[in-house]
Design a protein around this motif. Structure first.
Motif, short mmCIF file in Angstrom:
data_model
loop_
_atom_site.label_atom_id
_atom_site.label_comp_id
_atom_site.label_asym_id
_atom_site.label_seq_id
_atom_site.Cartn_x
_atom_site.Cartn_y
_atom_site.Cartn_z
N ARG A 139 -0.47 3.81 -2.36
CA ARG A 139 -1.92 4.06 -2.30
C ARG A 139 -2.31 5.02 -1.18
NH1 ARG A 139 -4.26 -2.08 -2.84
NH2 ARG A 139 -2.78 -2.76 -4.41
N TRP A 141 0.80 -1.22 0.00
CA TRP A 141 0.00 0.00 0.00
C TRP A 141 0.83 1.27 0.00
CZ3 TRP A 141 -5.47 0.78 0.70
CH2 TRP A 141 -6.20 -0.38 0.47
N LEU A 153 -9.09 -2.02 5.95
CA LEU A 153 -8.95 -1.76 4.52
C LEU A 153 -10.31 -1.56 3.86
CD1 LEU A 153 -6.10 -4.27 3.66
CD2 LEU A 153 -5.93 -1.80 4.03
N TRP A 162 -11.24 1.94 4.44
CA TRP A 162 -10.38 2.81 3.62
C TRP A 162 -10.85 2.81 2.16
CZ3 TRP A 162 -6.54 6.28 4.16
CH2 TRP A 162 -5.79 6.59 3.04
N ASN A 163 -11.15 1.64 1.64
CA ASN A 163 -11.52 1.53 0.23
C ASN A 163 -12.87 2.14 -0.11
OD1 ASN A 163 -9.16 0.27 -0.65
ND2 ASN A 163 -9.92 -1.74 -0.06
#
Length: 138
Positions: free
Chosen positions: A36, A33, A123, A126-127
Motif C-alpha cells: 500500500r 502495508w 494511519l 495516511w488514509n
C-alpha cells in the motif's frame, strides 16, 4: 555517576521498554502495508542506543517517532498538511506540503491500546490524503 547521567540512563531504559513493545506492532503494520506504500516503505528505524529514538515511516512525509526530548520521552507524529486554500478564508495562508502533526509525552506505563492508538492516528492521516487531494487540488 552524576544525577543527570542516571536520569539519562533511566530514560534510555524506559525507551528500550517502549521499543520492545512497539517494534512488533511496527513489524505487523509493515507486513500488512507493504503493497500500500511506495517501494521501500514502510521503514522501521531503531536508534535507541546511538540517538535515543525509534519509529516508523510510511513514506518521507508520514511517520511516527518515539524519542527522548528535553528530559522526557515523547511520541511525535509527522504528517503532510495538504493545501486547503480552496476551502479556506482569504485571511489565512497555508502552504502545501508543510509538515504538521503533534507530540505527546509517553511513559513505559502507557497501555498497549494507547500505543496502537498512536499508530492508528498515523494511519488515519495516511488514509485521508487521497480524499483531501481530490477535494482541494484542481
Amino acid at each position: 555517576m552524576s544525577a543527570q547521567a542516571k536520569s539519562l540512563e533511566q530514560l534510555l531504559e524506559d525507551l528500550r521498554q517502549l521499543r520492545d513493545r512497539m517494534i512488533p506492532m511496527f513489524e505487523a503494520l509493515t507486513e500488512e502495508w507493504d503493497n500500500r506504500t511506495e517501494p521501500g516503505y514502510p521503514v522501521i528505524f531503531d536508534n535507541v542506543e546511538g540517538g535515543g529514538y525509534f519509529g516508523i515511516n510510511l513514506d518521507p512525509g508520514y511517520g511516527l517517532y518515539v524519542m527522548i526530548e528535553e528530559g522526557q520521552i515523547i511520541a511525535q507524529l509527522n504528517v503532510i498538511a495538504w493545501r486547503t486554500d480552496v476551502r479556506s478564508a482569504a485571511n489565512r495562508e497555508k502552504f502545501a506540503s508543510a509538515p504538521a502533526g503533534g507530540w505527546k509525552i509517553v511513559s513505559p506505563e502507557i497501555s498497549d491500546n494507547e500505543l496502537r492508538n498512536l499508530l492508528s492516528e498515523l494511519l488515519a492521516h495516511w488514509n485521508v490524503q487521497p480524499l483531501v487531494i481530490r477535494v482541494t487540488d484542481s
